[in-house]
Structures are given as C-alpha cells and as structure tokens.
Design a protein around this motif. Structure first.
Motif, mmCIF file in Angstrom:
data_model
loop_
_atom_site.group_PDB
_atom_site.id
_atom_site.type_symbol
_atom_site.label_atom_id
_atom_site.label_comp_id
_atom_site.label_asym_id
_atom_site.label_seq_id
_atom_site.Cartn_x
_atom_site.Cartn_y
_atom_site.Cartn_z
ATOM 1 N N LYS A 230 0.826 -1.204 0.000
ATOM 2 C CA LYS A 230 0.000 0.000 0.000
ATOM 3 C C LYS A 230 0.863 1.257 0.000
ATOM 4 O O LYS A 230 0.647 2.181 -0.796
ATOM 5 N N ARG A 231 1.863 1.277 0.867
ATOM 6 C CA ARG A 231 2.794 2.406 0.908
ATOM 7 C C ARG A 231 3.514 2.553 -0.436
ATOM 8 O O ARG A 231 3.666 3.657 -0.968
ATOM 9 N N ARG A 232 3.967 1.445 -0.977
ATOM 10 C CA ARG A 232 4.724 1.483 -2.228
ATOM 11 C C ARG A 232 3.872 1.990 -3.377
ATOM 12 O O ARG A 232 4.345 2.735 -4.250
ATOM 13 N N ALA A 233 2.603 1.593 -3.413
ATOM 14 C CA ALA A 233 1.712 2.041 -4.485
ATOM 15 C C ALA A 233 1.611 3.563 -4.510
ATOM 16 O O ALA A 233 1.609 4.179 -5.585
ATOM 17 N N GLU A 238 2.837 8.711 -7.186
ATOM 18 C CA GLU A 238 3.214 10.123 -7.093
ATOM 19 C C GLU A 238 4.562 10.416 -7.737
ATOM 20 O O GLU A 238 4.713 11.404 -8.460
ATOM 21 N N LYS A 239 5.543 9.580 -7.465
ATOM 22 C CA LYS A 239 6.899 9.847 -7.943
ATOM 23 C C LYS A 239 7.164 9.305 -9.343
ATOM 24 O O LYS A 239 8.095 9.764 -10.016
ATOM 25 N N GLY A 240 6.382 8.314 -9.765
ATOM 26 C CA GLY A 240 6.641 7.674 -11.046
ATOM 27 C C GLY A 240 5.607 7.962 -12.112
ATOM 28 O O GLY A 240 5.887 8.619 -13.117
ATOM 29 N N LEU A 241 4.375 7.467 -11.907
ATOM 30 C CA LEU A 241 3.364 7.588 -12.949
ATOM 31 C C LEU A 241 2.945 9.038 -13.176
ATOM 32 O O LEU A 241 2.779 9.465 -14.327
ATOM 33 N N HIS A 262 -6.566 -1.467 -10.236
ATOM 34 C CA HIS A 262 -7.230 -2.462 -9.401
ATOM 35 C C HIS A 262 -6.523 -2.577 -8.063
ATOM 36 O O HIS A 262 -5.290 -2.612 -8.006
ATOM 37 N N SER A 263 -7.286 -2.635 -6.957
ATOM 38 C CA SER A 263 -6.737 -2.867 -5.626
ATOM 39 C C SER A 263 -5.727 -1.781 -5.266
ATOM 40 O O SER A 263 -6.056 -0.601 -5.276
ATOM 41 N N PHE A 264 -4.471 -2.152 -4.963
ATOM 42 C CA PHE A 264 -3.463 -1.140 -4.700
ATOM 43 C C PHE A 264 -3.078 -0.390 -5.967
ATOM 44 O O PHE A 264 -2.520 0.704 -5.901
ATOM 45 N N GLY A 265 -3.374 -0.968 -7.136
ATOM 46 C CA GLY A 265 -3.187 -0.230 -8.375
ATOM 47 C C GLY A 265 -4.131 0.953 -8.469
ATOM 48 O O GLY A 265 -3.807 1.976 -9.080
ATOM 49 N N ALA A 266 -5.312 0.841 -7.854
ATOM 50 C CA ALA A 266 -6.227 1.979 -7.783
ATOM 51 C C ALA A 266 -5.635 3.077 -6.911
ATOM 52 O O ALA A 266 -5.769 4.270 -7.206
ATOM 53 N N ARG A 267 -4.962 2.682 -5.835
ATOM 54 C CA ARG A 267 -4.264 3.670 -5.008
ATOM 55 C C ARG A 267 -3.136 4.310 -5.810
ATOM 56 O O ARG A 267 -2.903 5.522 -5.722
ATOM 57 N N LEU A 268 -2.426 3.506 -6.600
ATOM 58 C CA LEU A 268 -1.321 4.016 -7.402
ATOM 59 C C LEU A 268 -1.796 5.093 -8.374
ATOM 60 O O LEU A 268 -1.201 6.184 -8.442
ATOM 61 N N VAL A 269 -2.858 4.819 -9.149
ATOM 62 C CA VAL A 269 -3.297 5.812 -10.132
ATOM 63 C C VAL A 269 -3.896 7.035 -9.440
ATOM 64 O O VAL A 269 -3.824 8.148 -9.968
ATOM 65 N N SER A 270 -4.469 6.858 -8.251
ATOM 66 C CA SER A 270 -5.004 7.999 -7.519
ATOM 67 C C SER A 270 -3.876 8.894 -7.017
ATOM 68 O O SER A 270 -3.956 10.129 -7.085
ATOM 69 N N PHE A 271 -2.802 8.282 -6.503
ATOM 70 C CA PHE A 271 -1.678 9.080 -6.025
ATOM 71 C C PHE A 271 -0.886 9.694 -7.170
ATOM 72 O O PHE A 271 -0.104 10.625 -6.955
ATOM 73 N N ALA A 272 -1.087 9.204 -8.401
ATOM 74 C CA ALA A 272 -0.479 9.873 -9.557
ATOM 75 C C ALA A 272 -0.983 11.303 -9.673
ATOM 76 O O ALA A 272 -0.280 12.176 -10.197
ATOM 77 N N LEU A 273 -2.192 11.558 -9.168
ATOM 78 C CA LEU A 273 -2.735 12.927 -9.194
ATOM 79 C C LEU A 273 -1.860 13.884 -8.394
ATOM 80 O O LEU A 273 -1.762 15.072 -8.711
ATOM 81 N N ARG A 274 -1.208 13.365 -7.333
ATOM 82 C CA ARG A 274 -0.310 14.201 -6.539
ATOM 83 C C ARG A 274 0.955 14.558 -7.297
ATOM 84 O O ARG A 274 1.628 15.532 -6.968
#
Length: 433
Positions: A230-233, A238-241, A262-274
């Motif tokens: 979860k932390r890594r996603a 934020e830092k990559g995508l 999907h799942s933590f991938g949903a967290r990943l794309v959401s944190f891409a907004l940051r």
C-alpha cells in the motif's frame, strides 16, 4: 496482447521509471496518432508475465467496444510495479502461475517464500526461519512470539508528522502501529476472529487456542506485506506515474488519457494525481476497481476529524472528467481484512464487517464524505448515468461477485461491463452502448 498498440511502463519501488519504456510510449502515442490512451495499474501481482496476462485478459473487450466509436484511435498501456500476491489466493477465471497446489496451512509454500524475499524484500535466512516456524506450528507460545517478532521486523519505518503526510498517510489511512506494537496474542486473535467470521480460517487452526492463534499469525504476515504494498503504491503513483503522464501531456497534446487501477493499483493511479502539475492535465477520467485505500481519501472534511482532509483532499479536480469508484459488497478482503489492518487501535467497536466506519476501503463501499458524489448502480452507469466530472461511486456487486475466502470477489474484475464503465467515463462510448 489482446489489444494493440500496447506499451508497458515499469517502475521500481522508489517510483523511478524505465526511461526507455516511458519514452517509447510517448513516441508511440504521437506516431500512432492516438486520440485516447487507457493506462491500467495492477494490484496484487508477482511478476511481469502475470501482470501482462491480467492486462491481456482485461483489455480483451476493448477493441470491439472501441470499434463502435468512430474517429477514436485507442492505445493501451500497462503499469508494472513491484507488488506481490500470496500465490495461494485464487483469481477467478485466471490460471494459477504455480504448477502445483500450495501445501496445507500453515506452511509457506516455495512461491510465497520467493515472492516475499524478492518483492517485500525479506532476507532469505529470515524467510527460512518463518517457514520453519509456520510448518512446526509449535505449542510453545515463545515460538509464536518469535514468528510475529520476525514479521514485525519486515515492516517499513513508520513516517511521523509532516513525513507521514507527504507519504500519503492521512488520518483516514491508518498505519501499521497495531500490527507492530500491540500484544502478540491480541493481534493474532483479532485476525483469527476475522478469518473465522468469514469462514476462511482453515481447519488446521480449529484445534486448541494456540492453534487458532497460528492462523492469525499467518494473516499478520499477509497483512504486513499488504501494508508495505500500500505504501509502495502511493510512492510509485506520485513519484513515477504522475511525472510520466506530465511528460506525455507535453508531447502528445490533445491526447485523452484514461487511468484505471485495481486494488493497490487503484491507489497508485489515484496518487499519480499528486505527481501532476496544477492545470494542463491530459486526464479525461480515472476509474478505480476495488480500490484498496481509504474511502475518505478525497474528502476535504473527515467526519471524525473535521479540521482535516483525506490524503488526496480535492485532487479529483485535476481530472477533466469523472473519478469513478467501482465497489462490491462481495469483496471480503476490503470489507473485513482491510479495515482490521488499517485501524490504529482496538477502540473501534465496528472492526468486523465494517460498513461505514473510519477504516473502510473505497472498493467496499465507494467514495465517502465528498459532496457532491453520485451513488449509482452499474446498470445506471452503463445507461448513461455517469456525471461528466466530479466523483461517483458505482455499485458493481452485480458482476464483481465471485471468489472464495479470504478475499472474496476482490480480484473478479475481468468483465466487459467494467471495460464499458472506463470507456463511458472517458466519453469514448456514447450513453447506452
């Protein structure tokens, strides 16, 4: 790959990209004359072939659907990031990568041990000892204490204060303090009780009290890996995508980008907004499938702490179109185990079967404490009920319904209806198609 043209975007645990892949996507989007690009991020995963297999299966309905949209030139991308899935967890209609069934609990099979060493990461000597203790299932309480102590040593350092906020650990997200500091027997019993309630506690753990605690101890290991992922996603998003999408927008002007995860991938794309600059975004939509992060993440005013907002407070406004959260009541991974792992203390009386409590996940009951936020059924979404902007929660329980314990329907996402949601959210398909 079932849909072409297709590219992959690989990131390491710190969010650093494979620059060659990133640049190839940017060049390809321009040279192919794309009008639209879907970028999908996996959640639970063990390796690139498994991720690519998921993407091929998920993208399979898209070409036929896009053919109904004149003038659309669609491209597809898959995010590859270092996450892990316990190999014994079944994915509906998806063949197992393991050639043999995992051993009966409580042993840690070879595939699980390898994934923990390679992805978590965990030193091999520590993993060997964990596997030995799990297989032994000793009646000596000291062995249980040793197992949980070794698991706790695998957890990432806990950020504090400003560092916690920068890492996305908002007050709605919880932390790992319960896993890391609570009494060993209490932690193990909490997870054993949750598994038992779900009908997911294996018969091997239904003996004496200590047998039951060993069932909880194995879940502590699983949850520690989930917390790390979860932390890594968040970091990868934020830092990559996010920065990669900003570069794409500079070169492929006019390209409409549709994120899905999907799942933590949903967290990943959401944190891409940051990781995106204010204004000038190419994002036309973001669709979250069984998102494994807080349902209060986008809130500006938390119900239990009205002076504070969620970890992604207001960032949905960086999307030109809607933020769509698909959720299912059949997702027991998010309905029971996620809130139990997210809470910071045992003071919450709604730990098990949480429907509307502090530690709920967006993939279980949708987006919370954001106004306005439409709440509609999947059928309504497919008939044209998605808003053109802002947040919307879509109850996908009618199709995201299959899967056994302990995860339930968490990974039951490869459906044409969900592909249509993404295309409707991005206004690629007209209402009703």
């Amino acid at each position: 790959m079932s849909a072409e043209p297709y590219w992959e975007l690989t990131f390491d645990a710190d969010g650093d990209p494979d620059a060659g892949e990133r640049d190839a996507l940017i060049r390809g989007a321009v040279s192919e004359g794309l009008t639209d690009l879907v970028v999908f991020a996996h959640g639970w995963n063990n390796d690139r072939p498994m991720a690519t297999g998921l993407y091929s299966r998920f993208y399979a309905p898209f070409p036929g659907l896009v053919a109904r949209a004149p003038g659309v030139r669609m491209g597809y991308a898959g995010v590859i990031w270092p996450s892990m899935r316990f190999p014994g967890e079944a994915v509906p209609d998806f063949p197992s990568a393991a050639p043999e069934a995992p051993p009966a609990p409580p042993a840690l099979d070879a595939a699980t041990r390898e994934a923990l060493v390679r992805i978590l990461p965990c030193e091999r000597a520590v993993m060997d000892r964990l596997a030995e203790l799990a297989a032994e299932q000793s009646d000596d309480p000291a062995r249980l204490e040793e197992f949980v102590s070794l698991v706790r040593g695998l957890g990432p350092a806990q950020p504090q204060g400003r560092a916690a906020a920068e890492a996305g650990e908002g007050p709605d997200e919880g932390d790992a303090s319960y896993l890391l500091t609570a009494d060993t027997r209490q932690v193990c019993e909490s997870f054993a009780a949750a598994l038992d309630r779900m009908g997911a506690l294996p018969p091997a753990f239904l003996g004496g009290a200590l047998k039951r605690l060993w069932g909880g101890a194995l879940e502590v290991l699983r949850q520690m890996s989930y917390y790390t992922m979860k932390r890594r996603a968040g970091v990868v998003g934020e830092k990559g995508l996010g920065p990669a999408l900003a570069l794409l927008a500079e070169s492929a002007t006019g390209l409409r980008v549709h994120l899905a995860g999907h799942s933590f991938g949903a967290r990943l794309v959401s944190f891409a907004l940051r990781g995106l600059p204010d204004g000038g975004t190419a994002l036309s939509s973001v669709t979250l499938l069984q998102g494994a992060f807080s349902h209060y993440a986008f809130s500006s005013r938390l119900p239990f702490d009205t002076g504070r907002g969620g970890a992604l407070d207001g960032l949905h406004r960086r999307i030109r179109g809607p933020l769509v959260a698909c959720h299912s009541r059949h997702d027991s991974a998010l309905g029971t185990l996620y809130p139990l792992a997210s809470m910071t203390s045992r003071e919450d009386d709604e730990i098990l079967g949480l429907d509307d409590g502090r530690w709920g996940a967006v993939g279980h009951d949708g987006i919370r404490a954001v106004d306005p936020c439409a709440r509609i059924s999947l059928d309504q979404a497919l008939r044209g009920g998605l808003p053109t902007e802002g947040c919307v929660s879509v109850d996908a329980s009618s199709v995201v319904a299959r899967g056994g314990p302990p995860s339930g329907a968490h990974s039951d996402i490869c459906h044409e209806e969900l592909a249509r949601v993404i295309l409707h959210a991005g206004r690629v398909l007209p209402a009703g198609q």
